[in-house]
Design a protein around this motif. Sequence first.
Motif, short mmCIF file in Angstrom:
data_model
loop_
_atom_site.label_atom_id
_atom_site.label_comp_id
_atom_site.label_asym_id
_atom_site.label_seq_id
_atom_site.Cartn_x
_atom_site.Cartn_y
_atom_site.Cartn_z
N ILE B 6 -31.71 53.97 25.79
CA ILE B 6 -31.78 55.41 25.53
C ILE B 6 -30.52 55.90 24.82
O ILE B 6 -30.59 56.63 23.84
CB ILE B 6 -31.99 56.20 26.85
CG1 ILE B 6 -33.38 55.88 27.43
CG2 ILE B 6 -31.84 57.70 26.62
CD1 ILE B 6 -33.63 56.45 28.82
N ILE B 7 -29.35 55.43 25.28
CA ILE B 7 -28.10 55.85 24.65
C ILE B 7 -28.05 55.36 23.20
O ILE B 7 -27.70 56.11 22.29
CB ILE B 7 -26.88 55.34 25.46
CG1 ILE B 7 -26.85 56.04 26.82
CG2 ILE B 7 -25.58 55.58 24.70
CD1 ILE B 7 -25.84 55.48 27.80
N GLY B 8 -28.45 54.12 22.98
CA GLY B 8 -28.48 53.58 21.62
C GLY B 8 -29.42 54.36 20.72
O GLY B 8 -29.07 54.72 19.59
N MET B 9 -30.61 54.65 21.23
CA MET B 9 -31.58 55.43 20.45
C MET B 9 -31.02 56.81 20.13
O MET B 9 -31.21 57.33 19.03
CB MET B 9 -32.89 55.58 21.24
CG MET B 9 -33.76 54.33 21.29
SD MET B 9 -35.22 54.57 22.36
CE MET B 9 -36.24 55.64 21.33
N ALA B 10 -30.34 57.42 21.12
CA ALA B 10 -29.78 58.76 20.91
C ALA B 10 -28.73 58.73 19.79
O ALA B 10 -28.73 59.58 18.90
CB ALA B 10 -29.17 59.28 22.21
N VAL B 12 -28.30 56.54 17.22
CA VAL B 12 -28.80 56.31 15.86
C VAL B 12 -29.69 57.46 15.38
O VAL B 12 -30.00 57.56 14.20
CB VAL B 12 -29.56 54.98 15.72
CG1 VAL B 12 -28.64 53.81 16.00
CG2 VAL B 12 -30.80 54.93 16.61
N THR B 13 -30.11 58.32 16.31
CA THR B 13 -30.88 59.50 15.90
C THR B 13 -29.94 60.65 15.56
O THR B 13 -30.15 61.40 14.61
CB THR B 13 -31.85 59.92 17.02
OG1 THR B 13 -32.65 58.80 17.39
CG2 THR B 13 -32.77 61.03 16.56
N MET B 14 -28.85 60.78 16.36
CA MET B 14 -27.94 61.90 16.17
C MET B 14 -27.09 61.77 14.90
O MET B 14 -26.89 62.75 14.18
CB MET B 14 -26.98 61.99 17.37
CG MET B 14 -27.58 62.55 18.63
SD MET B 14 -26.54 62.09 20.03
CE MET B 14 -26.32 63.67 20.79
N PRO B 16 -27.39 60.32 11.80
CA PRO B 16 -27.93 60.79 10.51
C PRO B 16 -28.23 62.29 10.48
O PRO B 16 -28.15 62.92 9.43
CB PRO B 16 -29.23 59.99 10.35
CG PRO B 16 -29.12 58.84 11.29
CD PRO B 16 -28.27 59.31 12.42
N ARG B 17 -28.53 62.87 11.64
CA ARG B 17 -28.81 64.30 11.66
C ARG B 17 -27.55 65.12 11.41
O ARG B 17 -27.58 66.15 10.77
CB ARG B 17 -29.36 64.70 13.04
CG ARG B 17 -30.85 64.49 13.24
CD ARG B 17 -31.24 64.80 14.68
NE ARG B 17 -32.67 64.62 14.92
CZ ARG B 17 -33.22 64.58 16.13
NH1 ARG B 17 -32.45 64.70 17.19
NH2 ARG B 17 -34.52 64.42 16.27
N VAL B 18 -26.42 64.63 11.95
CA VAL B 18 -25.22 65.47 11.99
C VAL B 18 -24.34 65.28 10.75
O VAL B 18 -23.64 66.21 10.35
CB VAL B 18 -24.44 65.23 13.31
CG1 VAL B 18 -23.55 64.01 13.23
CG2 VAL B 18 -23.64 66.46 13.70
N ILE B 19 -24.39 64.11 10.11
CA ILE B 19 -23.51 63.87 8.96
C ILE B 19 -23.65 64.96 7.87
O ILE B 19 -22.64 65.47 7.38
CB ILE B 19 -23.73 62.45 8.37
CG1 ILE B 19 -23.15 61.42 9.34
CG2 ILE B 19 -23.07 62.31 7.01
CD1 ILE B 19 -23.42 59.98 8.94
#
Lengths: 242, 97
Positions: B6-10, B12-14, B16-19
Motif C-alpha cells: 500500500i505504501i509503495g502504491m501510494a 508511485v501514485t503521489m 507523478p501527481r505532485v511534480i
Amino acid sequence: MDTELAEEQHASPTIHMIRKGFTVGLPIMLGYLPIAITYGVLAKQSGMSLMELTLMSVMVFAGASQFMGANMIAVGAGALEIIVATFVLNFRHFVMSLSFMNRLRDIGLKWKVPLSLGLTDETFAVSALHTKEASAEKGAYFYASLILTAYASWVGGSFLGGLLGEIIPTQLSQSMGIALYAMFIGLLIPSVKKEWGVGLVAVIAMLINTIFNQFLSDGWAIVAGTVLGGLSGVFLLKGETS
Amino acid sequence: MIIAIIIGMALVTMIPRVIPAFIVDKLQFRDWMNRWLNAIPFAALGALIFPGIMTVIPDKPVIGLIGGAVAVALAYLGLNVILVVAGAIVTVFLLTM
C-alpha cells in the motif's frame, strides 16, 4: 432567483466556494460510491482486512489501480510487481496534473500541492470543466471542497463495501461498473454540444487508445491516447475552450 | 506485507501527481502548447471511455456499448450527470437480467 443571488452575496466568498465545490462534486460522489463499494467487496474477498482495504483508499485514492492491486494480492503477485503496475497505470495523472496546474497558476503552491494529490480521472475532468474559479477570489476552496467530497465518498464507500462483503448481489455490483463511464460521457457531451471539435478530439483519443491497447498495457495506452489525442486539439479547438 | 504494498502504491501514485505543482510555474508555454494542455481533459475523457466501456460485462461488450449509448442520449437531452449515471446503471442491470 433574486433571493438566491442576494444570499450568494451575503455568504462569504469562502463559504460560497466550499458550497459550490460540494455541489459540483456531488455527481462524482454518486459515481464513486458504487465503484468504491464494489472495490471494498472485492478487496475483502481477495483477503485484505477491512483496515488494509480502507487504508489503501486513504493513501492511494486511485480506483483502477486499487482494483488491480486487490486482484494481484489475491493471486499472490509480488510487491514490486504490483507497485510497478500501479506506477504504469497511474502515470496518466502526471499529464492531467500538468494540465490542471497550468490552469491554477494564480493559486499558491501551498494549495497546489494538496490539490494535486487529490487528482483522479474524475476530479480532474470535473475541475477542468470549471476553470473560472481558478482566478476567482478564494477559488482554491472550490477545488478543495470538490476533491474532498470525492475523496470522502471514495474512502467511505470502500469501508462500506468491506463491511457489506457478500451481501450485495453480483448483478447489481456488476451493473454499477458502468457508472464511471456514464459519468465521463455525461461530462463530455455538454462540451461537445458547445464545440464539435471537442468530440473529435475525444474520438481521436479513443482510436489512439484502442490501437495502443493492442501492444501496450491499459495505463500506457491511456497515456498515449491522452497525450497524442490532446495534440489534435491544437488544430481542432479554438483558442479558449470551456 | 500488504502494508508495504500500500505504501509503495501510494508513493508511485503521489509523485507523478505532485511534480507538476512544482514545475509548472517555471515553465512558459507557447500558445499551441496551452491549447494542447487545454485539450487534454477531453482527450483523457475519450481515452477513459473507450475501449474500457466494453469491459463492464467482460464477456458481453455490447452491453457496455448500449449502456454508453443510453448515457450519450440522456446527456444530449441535457440531463444532470447524476441522472445520466443512474440511467446507464438501470440499462445495464436490465440487460443482464
